[in-house]
Motif scaffolding. Structure first.
Motif, PDB file in Angstrom:
ATOM      1  N   GLN A 190       0.816  -1.210   0.000  1.00 51.65           N
ATOM      2  CA  GLN A 190       0.000   0.000   0.000  1.00 51.65           C
ATOM      3  C   GLN A 190       0.852   1.263   0.000  1.00 51.65           C
ATOM      4  OE1 GLN A 190      -3.501  -0.421  -0.318  1.00 51.65           O
ATOM      5  NE2 GLN A 190      -2.490  -2.363  -0.749  1.00 51.65           N
ATOM      6  N   ILE A 191       2.117   1.143   0.378  1.00 57.21           N
ATOM      7  CA  ILE A 191       3.055   2.271   0.349  1.00 57.21           C
ATOM      8  C   ILE A 191       3.689   2.374  -1.036  1.00 57.21           C
ATOM      9  CG2 ILE A 191       5.234   3.176   1.278  1.00 57.21           C
ATOM     10  CD1 ILE A 191       4.438   1.743   3.946  1.00 57.21           C
ATOM     11  N   PHE A 192       4.189   1.256  -1.538  1.00 58.08           N
ATOM     12  CA  PHE A 192       4.861   1.207  -2.841  1.00 58.08           C
ATOM     13  C   PHE A 192       3.857   0.750  -3.895  1.00 58.08           C
ATOM     14  CE2 PHE A 192       8.241   0.460   0.262  1.00 58.08           C
ATOM     15  CZ  PHE A 192       9.146   1.431  -0.108  1.00 58.08           C
ATOM     16  N   THR A 193       2.914   1.595  -4.201  1.00 57.30           N
ATOM     17  CA  THR A 193       1.832   1.190  -5.090  1.00 57.30           C
ATOM     18  C   THR A 193       2.214   1.330  -6.559  1.00 57.30           C
ATOM     19  OG1 THR A 193       0.879   3.404  -5.033  1.00 57.30           O
ATOM     20  CG2 THR A 193       0.061   1.823  -3.431  1.00 57.30           C
ATOM     21  N   VAL A 194       1.726   0.401  -7.341  1.00 60.98           N
ATOM     22  CA  VAL A 194       1.756   0.512  -8.798  1.00 60.98           C
ATOM     23  C   VAL A 194       0.342   0.258  -9.272  1.00 60.98           C
ATOM     24  CG1 VAL A 194       4.165  -0.170  -9.152  1.00 60.98           C
ATOM     25  CG2 VAL A 194       2.386  -1.900  -9.155  1.00 60.98           C
ATOM     26  N   SER A 195       0.020   0.817 -10.405  1.00 58.01           N
ATOM     27  CA  SER A 195      -1.329   0.686 -10.934  1.00 58.01           C
ATOM     28  C   SER A 195      -1.364  -0.329 -12.067  1.00 58.01           C
ATOM     29  CB  SER A 195      -1.816   2.039 -11.450  1.00 58.01           C
ATOM     30  OG  SER A 195      -3.028   1.881 -12.130  1.00 58.01           O
ATOM     31  N   PRO A 196      -1.898  -1.528 -11.812  1.00 60.57           N
ATOM     32  CA  PRO A 196      -1.998  -2.506 -12.897  1.00 60.57           C
ATOM     33  C   PRO A 196      -2.766  -1.960 -14.098  1.00 60.57           C
ATOM     34  CG  PRO A 196      -2.449  -3.556 -10.804  1.00 60.57           C
ATOM     35  CD  PRO A 196      -2.388  -2.065 -10.551  1.00 60.57           C
ATOM     36  N   GLY A 197      -3.809  -1.185 -13.862  1.00 60.89           N
ATOM     37  CA  GLY A 197      -4.578  -0.602 -14.968  1.00 60.89           C
ATOM     38  C   GLY A 197      -3.737   0.341 -15.794  1.00 60.89           C
ATOM     39  N   PHE A 198      -2.930   1.155 -15.130  1.00 62.06           N
ATOM     40  CA  PHE A 198      -2.038   2.088 -15.821  1.00 62.06           C
ATOM     41  C   PHE A 198      -1.007   1.329 -16.644  1.00 62.06           C
ATOM     42  CE2 PHE A 198       1.963   4.517 -15.832  1.00 62.06           C
ATOM     43  CZ  PHE A 198       1.547   5.660 -16.489  1.00 62.06           C
ATOM     44  N   MET A 214      11.662  10.301  -3.357  1.00 62.47           N
ATOM     45  CA  MET A 214      11.923  11.290  -2.318  1.00 62.47           C
ATOM     46  C   MET A 214      10.621  11.804  -1.709  1.00 62.47           C
ATOM     47  SD  MET A 214      13.930  14.912  -2.563  1.00 62.47           S
ATOM     48  CE  MET A 214      12.596  15.763  -3.383  1.00 62.47           C
ATOM     49  N   GLN A 215       9.663  12.156  -2.540  1.00 63.88           N
ATOM     50  CA  GLN A 215       8.435  12.770  -2.051  1.00 63.88           C
ATOM     51  C   GLN A 215       7.474  11.781  -1.414  1.00 63.88           C
ATOM     52  OE1 GLN A 215       6.795  14.860  -5.398  1.00 63.88           O
ATOM     53  NE2 GLN A 215       8.145  16.597  -5.130  1.00 63.88           N
ATOM     54  N   LEU A 216       7.341  10.600  -1.991  1.00 55.76           N
ATOM     55  CA  LEU A 216       6.295   9.681  -1.547  1.00 55.76           C
ATOM     56  C   LEU A 216       6.769   8.587  -0.600  1.00 55.76           C
ATOM     57  CD1 LEU A 216       4.456   9.193  -4.941  1.00 55.76           C
ATOM     58  CD2 LEU A 216       3.886  10.765  -3.088  1.00 55.76           C
ATOM     59  N   GLU A 217       7.996   8.134  -0.769  1.00 56.21           N
ATOM     60  CA  GLU A 217       8.406   6.949  -0.023  1.00 56.21           C
ATOM     61  C   GLU A 217       9.555   7.158   0.939  1.00 56.21           C
ATOM     62  OE1 GLU A 217       8.607   5.434  -3.748  1.00 56.21           O
ATOM     63  OE2 GLU A 217       6.493   4.933  -3.733  1.00 56.21           O
ATOM     64  N   THR A 218      10.113   8.363   0.998  1.00 55.92           N
ATOM     65  CA  THR A 218      11.191   8.576   1.961  1.00 55.92           C
ATOM     66  C   THR A 218      10.974   9.859   2.747  1.00 55.92           C
ATOM     67  OG1 THR A 218      12.612   9.538   0.249  1.00 55.92           O
ATOM     68  CG2 THR A 218      12.912   7.214   0.711  1.00 55.92           C
ATOM     69  N   ILE A 219      11.602  10.961   2.355  1.00 63.93           N
ATOM     70  CA  ILE A 219      11.618  12.131   3.223  1.00 63.93           C
ATOM     71  C   ILE A 219      10.394  13.037   3.117  1.00 63.93           C
ATOM     72  CG2 ILE A 219      14.117  12.150   3.319  1.00 63.93           C
ATOM     73  CD1 ILE A 219      14.073  14.501   1.349  1.00 63.93           C
ATOM     74  N   GLY A 220       9.629  12.940   2.067  1.00 62.83           N
ATOM     75  CA  GLY A 220       8.442  13.776   1.941  1.00 62.83           C
ATOM     76  C   GLY A 220       8.744  15.167   1.427  1.00 62.83           C
ATOM     77  N   LEU A 221       7.749  16.008   1.471  1.00 61.92           N
ATOM     78  CA  LEU A 221       7.875  17.364   0.933  1.00 61.92           C
ATOM     79  C   LEU A 221       8.300  18.399   1.963  1.00 61.92           C
ATOM     80  CD1 LEU A 221       4.674  17.450  -1.292  1.00 61.92           C
ATOM     81  CD2 LEU A 221       7.032  17.204  -2.041  1.00 61.92           C
ATOM     82  N   GLU A 222       8.068  18.144   3.241  1.00 67.00           N
ATOM     83  CA  GLU A 222       8.376  19.115   4.275  1.00 67.00           C
ATOM     84  C   GLU A 222       9.443  18.588   5.228  1.00 67.00           C
ATOM     85  OE1 GLU A 222       4.911  18.352   3.934  1.00 67.00           O
ATOM     86  OE2 GLU A 222       4.498  20.082   2.693  1.00 67.00           O
TER      87      GLU A 222
END
Length: 136
Positions: A32-40, A112-120
């Motif tokens: 649920q963290i490392f999501t990929v979209s099968p449809g995409f 960087m933004q989604l799975e590690t340090i984030g935006l802030e």
């Protein structure tokens, strides 16, 4: 069809009744963290390709976050979704036709933004560090 129902039944049985429930639950959380979209990516979530991707989390449920991130980064599914698969440039330069090429930084930015340090920037307690105007 019937094959997809069978695959879904196998996954459900493993997720609910396997002896390694903690592993199964951690694997689901990581998926649920490392999501990929099968449809995409133009295939079913019950395809062999997607099941192989999910197995990364099952096999590495108790590995370090760095190890999981590395395995996800090298997976073909993530490569296609975030465009680092097929990226032709390692550094800025001219290609054979004289066009300036730049490295594809989409995957690095997403990690960087989604799975590690984030935006802030954050304090150790998880609160966002604000500037003098109260903005992140």
């Amino acid at each position: 069809g019937i094959t997809e129902r069978k695959k879904k039944t196998v996954w459900t049985n493993l997720a609910l009744f396997a002896d390694d429930q903690l592993r199964q639950r951690v694997a689901f959380a990581l998926s649920q963290i490392f999501t990929v979209s099968p449809g995409f990516l133009a295939y079913s979530s019950l395809s062999e390709q997607h099941m192989y991707y999910y197995d990364i989390f099952v096999k590495n449920a108790f590995a370090t976050y760095r190890d999981v991130l590395k395995r996800v980064a090298f997976s073909s599914n993530m490569g296609r979704q975030l465009s680092h698969s097929g990226s032709t440039s390692v550094r800025t330069g001219m290609d054979a036709s004289g066009v300036m090429r730049f490295p594809d930084e989409n995957y690095a930015r997403e990690v960087m933004q989604l799975e590690t340090i984030g935006l802030e920037l954050m304090e150790m307690d998880g609160t966002v560090i604000l500037d003098r105007m109260g903005l992140p």
